[in-house]
Motif scaffolding. Structure first.
Motif, PDB file in Angstrom:
ATOM      1  N   LYS A  41       0.838  -1.203   0.000  1.00 39.44           N
ATOM      2  CA  LYS A  41       0.000   0.000   0.000  1.00 39.44           C
ATOM      3  C   LYS A  41       0.871   1.250   0.000  1.00 39.44           C
ATOM      4  O   LYS A  41       2.077   1.170   0.211  1.00 39.44           O
ATOM      5  CB  LYS A  41      -0.850   0.017   1.265  1.00 39.44           C
ATOM      6  N   PRO A  76     -11.135  -1.177  -8.575  1.00 40.14           N
ATOM      7  CA  PRO A  76     -10.121  -2.160  -8.210  1.00 40.14           C
ATOM      8  C   PRO A  76      -9.951  -3.214  -9.301  1.00 40.14           C
ATOM      9  O   PRO A  76     -10.931  -3.610  -9.939  1.00 40.14           O
ATOM     10  CB  PRO A  76     -10.677  -2.807  -6.936  1.00 40.14           C
ATOM     11  N   ARG A 130      -2.238  -1.339 -11.153  1.00 41.94           N
ATOM     12  CA  ARG A 130      -3.605  -1.592 -10.723  1.00 41.94           C
ATOM     13  C   ARG A 130      -3.598  -1.740  -9.210  1.00 41.94           C
ATOM     14  O   ARG A 130      -2.552  -1.975  -8.602  1.00 41.94           O
ATOM     15  CB  ARG A 130      -4.193  -2.822 -11.416  1.00 41.94           C
ATOM     16  N   ARG A 131      -4.781  -1.572  -8.633  1.00 40.03           N
ATOM     17  CA  ARG A 131      -4.902  -1.714  -7.198  1.00 40.03           C
ATOM     18  C   ARG A 131      -5.960  -2.760  -6.946  1.00 40.03           C
ATOM     19  O   ARG A 131      -6.983  -2.780  -7.638  1.00 40.03           O
ATOM     20  CB  ARG A 131      -5.324  -0.382  -6.590  1.00 40.03           C
ATOM     21  N   ASP A 132      -5.725  -3.646  -5.986  1.00 45.49           N
ATOM     22  CA  ASP A 132      -6.719  -4.695  -5.754  1.00 45.49           C
ATOM     23  C   ASP A 132      -7.717  -4.268  -4.668  1.00 45.49           C
ATOM     24  O   ASP A 132      -7.649  -3.153  -4.143  1.00 45.49           O
ATOM     25  CB  ASP A 132      -6.035  -6.041  -5.463  1.00 45.49           C
ATOM     26  N   GLU A 133      -8.627  -5.179  -4.346  1.00 43.87           N
ATOM     27  CA  GLU A 133      -9.697  -4.876  -3.386  1.00 43.87           C
ATOM     28  C   GLU A 133      -9.152  -4.471  -2.016  1.00 43.87           C
ATOM     29  O   GLU A 133      -9.795  -3.755  -1.264  1.00 43.87           O
ATOM     30  CB  GLU A 133     -10.601  -6.113  -3.194  1.00 43.87           C
ATOM     31  N   GLY A 159      -6.480  -2.696  -1.541  1.00 46.07           N
ATOM     32  CA  GLY A 159      -5.667  -1.480  -1.615  1.00 46.07           C
ATOM     33  C   GLY A 159      -4.203  -1.740  -1.907  1.00 46.07           C
ATOM     34  O   GLY A 159      -3.383  -0.827  -1.817  1.00 46.07           O
TER      35      GLY A 159
END
Ligand code: WT7
Length: 635
Positions: free
Chosen positions: A445, A464, A508-511, A513
């Protein structure tokens, strides 16, 4: 690739690794403190960084933490006075760290030199005195073209101590690049070495300096200070060239530290901007110091007993921040290695870890992939059980190399800190903390006090899981204060998507964060963690007498991450000069190497009659990339 995965286990990137209980209990930033840090940073962004600034000594405190009245120019700690060398060196001489090891240096042949804080302090003072005697003062630029030797650290600190600005040119850059940087900086003094050892060879650095300065501006590099490292045969030009050791002999081991305004420049460091042309990033004494110190203390979790092994050359930002300034600001012990990482064989880095009992190992993905290729027996035959933290930086590490590092260097026992940052950011921005849950291939993060987002081209956050541009929403203390002599290029970082800093990366950012970096979004290559503008390589190619036009794209490479592929339109006479296209191509590769240095690797050269261009004349690299992916010529 050697893997010992359980059959049916989920792919690496879907797995999560938890820190060992002891890591959590002993961490400088424990879970509740991390929650509090995020809360404070969200509620009071300057307040968070003010706390970080209070961890250091100041000769005068700030009138404000952040002056953001004239964006995109941000001034951190206006009114404050300090000198980074006061905090990195001077103050240690009055506390218990005085006789602690600051620097352990190992030469390629295995020779070793160690400096306590006190010894380093005295050596720095001598060079500071010598530089002053040469007429260098506050704000003057001093160019450093140095190999990884202790005097390099001394030169950085001595320059900063007298308020001058160090402009490091990595010793792998070629003569022409050095000349351009010395000219741009108007540096009166250049510090270098006779040579150094790499891969079993003696590299004659001074010869490159002589070549570079031959047609430099007449008012630059009036003095060249030469460290005798190899004792090799070099040409000393009178009265320009002086030996470092002769200069220092008569100097006092005490020297006054120039007290600087927080925003005054500490160093320039060249990198490829987003346009691909080399730019000198400027960092300051105050903000950069706070960023380097705070992130090194918290992310690298530094303790009095740590021995930090940063494999980056001091001439890169990683070397500046986490090889020199961060460690010294926190009173840590740092290892500097001169030579090739695989010399004389693939256990060299594990051997260094073993010999000095390194506790933190900070490397690049290229290096990790190189070790991986040689296999796990090399680290296995060495006792590297002192390690407790691993770090990576410079390019995407990817889940496979992550897993290899975690297992075979870290014995499934050390958190892997994949830190995302840039020359411009000055400090780590996205990274797991030692107590974080780890996902192989992710850079974790945004750190507390860092605002990062993934957005589309209009600046709207993407959902996300979707790719977008990595941007930084708020200023941070380690940020560049500008680009030397180019306000417009500095402003361009903030104009691409108005109001935010455009990093030039796709992510990209996942669920949860967590960020996943996918590579550059602009015309910049990342060869072994070194940023190289396609425009730089194209200009080098076009300077060859048989090249009429050239375009460069990146090719994926198993070890280096990326290498360059050149599309060249030759001038008609080329066939008279070369036996065939292969001979021409190898000359072109050698030419680029000569012009830009060995870090720029052109793997393939394709000859073309023309290049795809837009109406306005811009090269359509996208078309060339598509052609490459399709495996041949499309047009
Ligand atoms: C570019 C900055 C900061 C030190 C070394 C490079 C890439 C950096 C990571 C990482 C994926 C990374 C980015 C960035 N990069 N760290 N952990 N994962 N990519 O400094 O030469 O200024 O290059 O390096 O593309 O923009 P730099």
């Amino acid at each position: 690739m050697p893997t010992t995965e359980t059959p049916g286990a989920p792919p690496a990137e879907e797995r999560v690794f938890r820190p060992a209980p002891s890591t959590v209990i002993e961490a400088n930033v424990k879970p509740a403190e991390l929650v509090e840090a995020y809360r404070l940073a969200a509620a009071d962004h300057p307040g968070y960084w003010e706390q970080a600034a209070l961890e250091l000594e100041w000769h005068r405190k700030w009138d404000a933490v952040l002056d953001d009245s004239r964006p995109p120019v941000y001034r951190w700690f206006p009114g404050a006075r300090t000198n980074i060398v006061h905090n990195a060196l001077d103050r240690h001489v009055h506390i218990w760290t005085k006789n602690k090891l600051a620097l352990i240096w190992e030469g390629e042949a295995g020779d070793c030199r160690k400096f306590t804080y006190f010894e380093l302090y005295r050596e720095v003072n001598r060079l500071a005195g010598a530089l002053r005697a040469l007429g260098v003062g506050r704000g003057d630029r001093v160019c450093l073209y140095m190999p990884p030797i202790p005097e390099t650290v001394v030169a950085m600190l001595a320059t900063a101590k007298i308020g001058a600005v160090h402009v490091f040119v990595f010793a792998g850059y070629a003569a022409k690049f050095l000349r351009e940087r010395v000219n741009e900086a108007g540096a009166k003094v250049l510090v270098t070495a006779d040579g150094f050892y790499r891969g079993g060879k003696l590299i004659n650095l001074k010869a490159v300096v002589d070549e570079g300065l031959a047609d430099a501006r007449p008012d630059v590099a009036e003095t060249v200070v030469v460290v005798r490292r190899t004792g090799g045969d070099i040409d000393m030009q009178e009265p320009r060239d002086l030996y470092y050791h002769d200069l220092l002999r008569q100097e006092s081991p005490e020297a006054a530290t120039e007290i600087m305004e927080a925003g005054e420049p500490l160093f320039w460091l060249p990198t490829s901007g987003t346009t691909g042309k080399p730019k000198s990033v400027v960092h300051s004494h105050g903000g950069y110091m706070v960023g380097a110190h705070h992130t090194f203390r918290t992310v690298f979790d530094i303790k009095p007993t740590d021995i930090h092994f940063c494999t980056a050359d001091p001439g890169w930002i990683t070397g500046h921040t986490y090889g020199v300034y961060g460690p010294l600001l926190t009173g840590a012990t740092v290892i500097l290695y001169e030579g090739h990482p695989l010399y004389p064989q693939a256990d060299r880095l594990p051997a260094i870890i073993e010999r000095y009992g390194a506790t933190i190992f900070y490397a690049t993905p290229t290096l990790i992939r190189m070790l991986m290729r040689y296999g796990p027996q090399y680290p296995k035959n060495r006792d590297i059980s002192t390690l407790r933290l691993l770090g990576s930086v410079g390019e995407p590490l990817g889940p496979d190399a992550w897993m290899w590092l975690y297992k075979h260097i870290g014995r499934s026992n050390c958190p892997v800190l994949d830190t995302w940052w840039q020359t411009e950011t000055g400090m780590a921005m996205l990274s797991p903390m030692p107590i974080s849950l780890l996902k192989p291939g992710s850079v974790g993060k945004a750190l507390p006090g860092v605002a990062a987002d993934v957005v589309d081209e209009d600046g709207r956050p993407v959902p996300p899981g979707q790719s977008g541009f990595l941007v930084l929403g708020k200023p941070w203390p380690g940020m560049l204060t500008g680009l030397a002599g180019d306000d417009a290029a500095y402003a361009a970082y903030w104009e691409k998507i108005p109001g935010v800093y455009f990093a030039g990366d796709l992510a990209r950012r996942d669920e949860d964060g967590y960020f996943w970096i996918q590579g550059r979004a602009d015309d910049v290559l990342n060869i072994a963690g070194h940023r190289i503008g396609t425009a730089e390589v194209e200009a080098a190619l076009c300077s060859h007498r048989f090249v009429a036009d050239a375009a460069v794209i990146g090719l994926p490479d198993k070890i280096k991450g990326e290498v360059a592929k050149a599309f060249v339109v030759p001038s008609p006479q080329w066939q008279e000069a070369y036996a065939d296209a292969d001979a021409f191509a190898s000359d072109l590769r050698a030419h680029v190497r000569r012009e830009l240095g060995p870090i720029v690797i052109v793997r393939a050269v394709a000859l073309r009659e023309s290049l795809p261009r837009t109406h306005s004349g811009k090269i359509l690299r996208r078309v060339l990339r598509e052609e490459e992916e399709a495996g041949g010529k499309l047009f």
